[in-house]
Design an enzyme around this catalytic site. Structure first.
Site, short mmCIF file in Angstrom:
data_model
loop_
_atom_site.label_atom_id
_atom_site.label_comp_id
_atom_site.label_asym_id
_atom_site.label_seq_id
_atom_site.Cartn_x
_atom_site.Cartn_y
_atom_site.Cartn_z
N GLN A 81 -5.11 -0.41 -4.66
CA GLN A 81 -5.68 -1.54 -5.40
C GLN A 81 -6.45 -1.10 -6.65
O GLN A 81 -6.44 -1.78 -7.67
CB GLN A 81 -6.58 -2.35 -4.46
CG GLN A 81 -7.02 -3.68 -5.06
CD GLN A 81 -7.82 -4.52 -4.10
OE1 GLN A 81 -7.51 -4.57 -2.91
NE2 GLN A 81 -8.85 -5.18 -4.59
N CYS B 148 -2.86 -2.57 6.19
CA CYS B 148 -3.11 -1.28 6.85
C CYS B 148 -4.52 -1.24 7.44
O CYS B 148 -4.82 -0.38 8.27
CB CYS B 148 -2.87 -0.11 5.90
SG CYS B 148 -3.83 -0.16 4.40
N HIS C 219 -5.75 -5.93 3.10
CA HIS C 219 -4.81 -4.82 3.27
C HIS C 219 -4.33 -4.79 4.71
O HIS C 219 -5.13 -4.62 5.62
CB HIS C 219 -5.50 -3.50 2.92
CG HIS C 219 -5.81 -3.37 1.46
ND1 HIS C 219 -5.32 -2.34 0.69
CD2 HIS C 219 -6.54 -4.15 0.63
CE1 HIS C 219 -5.76 -2.49 -0.56
NE2 HIS C 219 -6.50 -3.57 -0.62
N CYS D 8 0.83 -1.19 0.00
CA CYS D 8 0.00 0.00 0.00
C CYS D 8 0.88 1.26 0.00
O CYS D 8 1.82 1.36 0.79
CB CYS D 8 -0.87 -0.08 1.24
SG CYS D 8 -1.17 1.43 2.09
N GLU D 9 0.58 2.16 -0.91
CA GLU D 9 1.43 3.35 -1.02
C GLU D 9 1.18 4.36 0.09
O GLU D 9 1.93 5.30 0.25
CB GLU D 9 1.25 4.01 -2.40
CG GLU D 9 -0.09 4.67 -2.63
CD GLU D 9 -0.20 5.25 -4.03
OE1 GLU D 9 0.50 4.78 -4.94
OE2 GLU D 9 -0.99 6.19 -4.20
N HIS D 10 0.13 4.16 0.86
CA HIS D 10 -0.15 5.10 1.96
C HIS D 10 0.54 4.70 3.26
O HIS D 10 0.89 5.56 4.06
CB HIS D 10 -1.66 5.19 2.20
CG HIS D 10 -2.41 5.69 1.01
ND1 HIS D 10 -3.62 5.19 0.61
CD2 HIS D 10 -2.10 6.64 0.11
CE1 HIS D 10 -4.03 5.81 -0.48
NE2 HIS D 10 -3.12 6.70 -0.81
N HIS D 11 0.71 3.37 3.47
CA HIS D 11 1.29 2.91 4.73
C HIS D 11 2.52 2.02 4.55
O HIS D 11 3.13 1.61 5.54
CB HIS D 11 0.23 2.16 5.55
CG HIS D 11 -0.99 2.98 5.84
ND1 HIS D 11 -2.10 2.97 5.04
CD2 HIS D 11 -1.24 3.88 6.82
CE1 HIS D 11 -3.00 3.81 5.52
NE2 HIS D 11 -2.51 4.37 6.60
#
Ligand SMILES: [Zn+2]
Length: 210
Positions: free
Chosen positions: A134, A164, A162, A93-96
């Site tokens: 995703q 996250c 996920h 995941c590019e956020h976490h």
């Protein structure tokens, strides 16, 4: 055939850091977590983490368009759906920066040519082995197959857990996210879409790991 799909190569303008810089960054995060980076058990950890990153994110070095370049036209008029289901998806995941683990189902309706089936799985990996969300991963896989193979239709569905969502934040293990992108006949023709959905659900007994 000359198809241009804009490269998703990272580091636009920014120089790639050195291995030593990357290892130093890992040491910083270990210290941030509360660790003593000089203790024995952690001595080689920064080097291992950086090597793991080379594996997790080798998709930046792959060209998904090139993966699909070799096609076969001797298909005896085969014009039914080709489906590769339950392709393991390992992404981050590019956020976490934590894992997204699941599976993808990829289908297309050939026009005049087909591609080696393993290449579909390699296209999934080429995009999955990058920092992702995703929705974008799903669209990139479908769009690339559509633009390079020029089939009568493409369908991509991804189901994934996920971390996250499961190991932090709302802590909902067992939940999975489902995304899909349907193009051509899969978007326009109800019967085609239904056939795809029935093929991929006909024996979905593997649970999504997170
Ligand atoms: Zn996330």
């Amino acid at each position: 055939m000359n198809i241009h799909i804009p490269s998703e190569k990272l580091s636009k303008g920014a120089a790639k850091p050195s291995r030593a810089e990357a290892e130093a960054a890992v040491r910083t995060l270990l210290r941030w977590a509360g660790e003593d980076v000089s203790r024995e058990g952690l001595r080689d950890t920064p080097a291992r983490v950086v090597r793991s990153y080379e594996e997790f994110f080798n998709g930046y070095d792959e060209d998904p368009v090139a993966l699909l370049a070799r096609t076969f036209e001797e298909i005896e008029g085969y014009d039914e759906m080709v489906v590769l289901r339950d392709i393991r998806v390992e992404s981050h995941c590019e956020h976490h920066m934590v894992p997204i683990i699941g599976r993808a189902h990829v289908a297309y309706l050939p026009g005049t040519r087909v591609v080696g089936i393993s290449k579909l799985a390699r296209v999934v990996d080429a995009y999955a082995h990058r920092f992702q969300i995703q929705e974008k991963l799903t669209a990139q896989i479908a769009n690339t197959i559509n633009e390079v193979l020029q089939p009568r239709g493409v369908a991509v569905m991804i189901e994934a857990g996920h971390q996250c969502m499961s190991t932090r934040g709302v802590h909902k293990p067992g939940s999975s996210m489902v995304t899909s992108r349907m193009l051509g006949a899969f978007r326009d023709d109800q019967a085609t879409r239904k056939e795809f959905l029935s093929i991929i659900s006909s024996r979905s007994c593997v649970s999504v790991e997170t």
